[in-house]
Design an enzyme around this catalytic site. Structure first.
Site, PDB file in Angstrom:
ATOM      1  N   PRO A  24       0.818  -1.222   0.000  1.00 23.41           N
ATOM      2  CA  PRO A  24       0.000   0.000   0.000  1.00 23.41           C
ATOM      3  C   PRO A  24       0.853   1.274   0.000  1.00 23.41           C
ATOM      4  O   PRO A  24       0.342   2.352  -0.284  1.00 23.41           O
ATOM      5  CB  PRO A  24      -0.837  -0.112   1.280  1.00 23.41           C
ATOM      6  CG  PRO A  24      -0.217  -1.182   2.105  1.00 23.41           C
ATOM      7  CD  PRO A  24       0.610  -2.043   1.197  1.00 23.41           C
ATOM      8  N   GLU A  52       1.190  -7.005   8.912  1.00 20.23           N
ATOM      9  CA  GLU A  52       1.415  -5.560   8.799  1.00 20.23           C
ATOM     10  C   GLU A  52       2.479  -5.228   7.758  1.00 20.23           C
ATOM     11  O   GLU A  52       2.872  -4.062   7.616  1.00 20.23           O
ATOM     12  CB  GLU A  52       1.793  -4.979  10.157  1.00 20.23           C
ATOM     13  CG  GLU A  52       0.598  -4.791  11.090  1.00 20.23           C
ATOM     14  CD  GLU A  52      -0.495  -3.912  10.485  1.00 20.23           C
ATOM     15  OE1 GLU A  52      -0.205  -2.750  10.168  1.00 20.23           O
ATOM     16  OE2 GLU A  52      -1.616  -4.410  10.313  1.00 20.23           O
ATOM     17  N   ARG A  59      -2.490  -8.445 -20.800  1.00 21.70           N
ATOM     18  CA  ARG A  59      -3.210  -7.866 -21.951  1.00 21.70           C
ATOM     19  C   ARG A  59      -2.292  -7.102 -22.892  1.00 21.70           C
ATOM     20  O   ARG A  59      -2.642  -6.855 -24.040  1.00 21.70           O
ATOM     21  CB  ARG A  59      -4.327  -6.923 -21.463  1.00 21.70           C
ATOM     22  CG  ARG A  59      -5.435  -7.605 -20.707  1.00 21.70           C
ATOM     23  CD  ARG A  59      -6.427  -6.581 -20.164  1.00 21.70           C
ATOM     24  NE  ARG A  59      -6.936  -5.714 -21.224  1.00 21.70           N
ATOM     25  CZ  ARG A  59      -7.900  -6.058 -22.069  1.00 21.70           C
ATOM     26  NH1 ARG A  59      -8.481  -7.223 -21.965  1.00 21.70           N
ATOM     27  NH2 ARG A  59      -8.284  -5.229 -23.016  1.00 21.70           N
ATOM     28  N   ASP A 102      -8.862   1.028 -26.315  1.00 26.48           N
ATOM     29  CA  ASP A 102      -9.259   0.983 -24.914  1.00 26.48           C
ATOM     30  C   ASP A 102      -9.047   2.321 -24.235  1.00 26.48           C
ATOM     31  O   ASP A 102      -8.042   2.979 -24.434  1.00 26.48           O
ATOM     32  CB  ASP A 102      -8.405  -0.049 -24.169  1.00 26.48           C
ATOM     33  CG  ASP A 102      -9.267  -0.992 -23.368  1.00 26.48           C
ATOM     34  OD1 ASP A 102     -10.354  -0.556 -22.947  1.00 26.48           O
ATOM     35  OD2 ASP A 102      -8.863  -2.141 -23.189  1.00 26.48           O
TER      36      ASP A 102
HETATM   37  C1  21W Z   1      -2.610  -3.052   4.325  1.00 25.87           C
HETATM   38  C2  21W Z   1      -0.626  -4.254   4.853  1.00 25.87           C
HETATM   39  C3  21W Z   1      -2.235  -2.029   5.193  1.00 25.87           C
HETATM   40  C4  21W Z   1      -0.254  -3.239   5.747  1.00 25.87           C
HETATM   41  C5  21W Z   1      -0.422   3.039   8.886  1.00 25.87           C
HETATM   42  C6  21W Z   1       0.548   2.578   9.717  1.00 25.87           C
HETATM   43  C7  21W Z   1      -0.552  -4.635  -1.412  1.00 25.87           C
HETATM   44  C8  21W Z   1      -2.386  -3.316  -0.936  1.00 25.87           C
HETATM   45  C9  21W Z   1      -1.479  -4.331  -0.437  1.00 25.87           C
HETATM   46  C10 21W Z   1      -1.810  -4.161   4.163  1.00 25.87           C
HETATM   47  C11 21W Z   1      -1.046  -2.131   5.912  1.00 25.87           C
HETATM   48  C12 21W Z   1      -2.066  -2.915  -2.233  1.00 25.87           C
HETATM   49  C13 21W Z   1      -0.674   0.937   9.211  1.00 25.87           C
HETATM   50  C14 21W Z   1      -3.795  -1.368  -2.336  1.00 25.87           C
HETATM   51  C15 21W Z   1      -3.510  -2.640  -0.310  1.00 25.87           C
HETATM   52  C16 21W Z   1      -1.409  -5.003   0.867  1.00 25.87           C
HETATM   53  C17 21W Z   1      -2.208  -5.237   3.190  1.00 25.87           C
HETATM   54  C18 21W Z   1      -0.646  -1.057   6.886  1.00 25.87           C
HETATM   55  C19 21W Z   1      -1.208  -0.435   9.135  1.00 25.87           C
HETATM   56  N1  21W Z   1      -1.184   1.982   8.586  1.00 25.87           N
HETATM   57  N2  21W Z   1      -2.758  -1.957  -2.946  1.00 25.87           N
HETATM   58  N3  21W Z   1       0.328   1.300   9.908  1.00 25.87           N
HETATM   59  N4  21W Z   1      -4.156  -1.702  -1.056  1.00 25.87           N
HETATM   60  N5  21W Z   1      -2.297  -4.712   1.830  1.00 25.87           N
HETATM   61  N6  21W Z   1      -1.638  -0.823   7.865  1.00 25.87           N
HETATM   62  O1  21W Z   1      -3.910  -2.882   0.817  1.00 25.87           O
HETATM   63  O2  21W Z   1      -0.531  -5.793   1.114  1.00 25.87           O
HETATM   64  S1  21W Z   1      -0.721  -3.758  -2.831  1.00 25.87           S
END
Ligand code: 21W
Length: 250
Positions: free
Chosen positions: A88, A115, A153, A168
């Site tokens: 993320p 996490e 794709r 597209d």
């Molecule tokens: C989600 C792991 C949130 C860790 C602030 C401080 C991979 C993903 C993921 C995940 C956290 C992607 C925190 C879009 C996603 C993924 C699992 C952190 C705790 N916040 N693209 N500590 N969304 N998600 N949260 O969730 O592994 S690509």
């Protein structure tokens, strides 16, 4: 192209990879996807892959040893030139990045759970971190599938009708025009006359104009670097339906 996916849940990939266009690309050998279970590289009795974070706090962190061993186990099958952590915190996936990734001979996608991973993995072995958007998921497996489908794709031969890729939305940079199919009249709802008449030059112009109209309404930030023709069509749209003026405090 070859894609290795490192995950604690390889079964999450099976169904989606078998189905539809992706299944066909794999069957035809245009794409190879291999899932590796990170837990297979844990060496202790309990096959431990996670541990509590240094410094305290909630949740668990994926340990270095199994992740490093799993990635290094791919060395003779994968160039390891792009070892991508689905995260993320990563760069947001868009069509430009998808096209760039599709040029590579192979990719490694690391899917985190809990996490996240020990930062030393990112420091030592990860070349890119990629997110699929600003919403919280439980791990990187669904993002990895999204990336694989988008990249596949762009590979030669995967999408039979290349014209459908080239026209597209997002490939062309704007949203697509409205689409209709038979019947021409359904519950008093008509298909636009121009599409039924078969004047292909008129249809092409109508579609471009409607694509610009929907893009202007929903994603105006995409309307950059327009051709002379597009600017003329947008001016027509402007005359038909001016955007409501922003309130001016002066
Ligand atoms: C989600 C792991 C949130 C860790 C602030 C401080 C991979 C993903 C993921 C995940 C956290 C992607 C925190 C879009 C996603 C993924 C699992 C952190 C705790 N916040 N693209 N500590 N969304 N998600 N949260 O969730 O592994 S690509």
């Amino acid at each position: 192209m070859r894609i290795d996916v490192l995950t604690l849940f390889p079964e999450m990939l099976e169904g989606p990879l078998k189905a539809s266009l992706l299944g066909k690309a794999l069957a035809e050998g245009l794409l190879t996807v291999e899932a590796t279970n990170i837990r297979d590289f844990a060496t202790d009795r309990h096959r431990t892959v996670d541990d509590a974070p240094y410094g305290g706090g909630p949740g668990m962190v994926m340990k270095c040893e199994p992740l490093f061993a799993a990635i290094e186990s791919l060395r003779d099958r994968n160039t390891l030139k792009r070892v991508i952590l689905m995260s993320p915190r990563g760069r947001r996936l868009d069509q430009a990045l998808v096209r760039e990734l599709a040029q590579a001979p192979d990719l490694v996608l690391v899917c985190a759970r809990y996490e996240g991973v020990d930062e030393r993995l990112s420091d030592a072995l990860i070349t890119d971190e990629i997110s699929i958007g600003d919403y919280v998921l439980s791990g990187g497996e669904l993002p990895a599938l999204v990336l694989i489908e988008a990249v596949s794709r762009m590979l030669p031969g995967v999408v039979g009708d290349w014209e459908s890729v080239e026209t597209d939305s997002f490939y062309t940079g704007i949203l697509g025009p409205p689409q209709y199919t038979r019947p021409p009249l359904f519950r008093n709802l008509e298909v636009p006359e121009v599409l039924r008449e078969g004047n292909h030059a008129a249809i092409r112009r109508w579609r471009r104009k409607e694509a610009l109209r929907v893009t202007r309404a929903r994603r105006p930030e995409l309307l950059i670097e327009l051709s002379e023709e597009d600017r003329k069509l947008l001016a027509e749209i402007e005359r038909e339906a001016p955007m409501p003026e922003k309130e001016n405090p002066t």
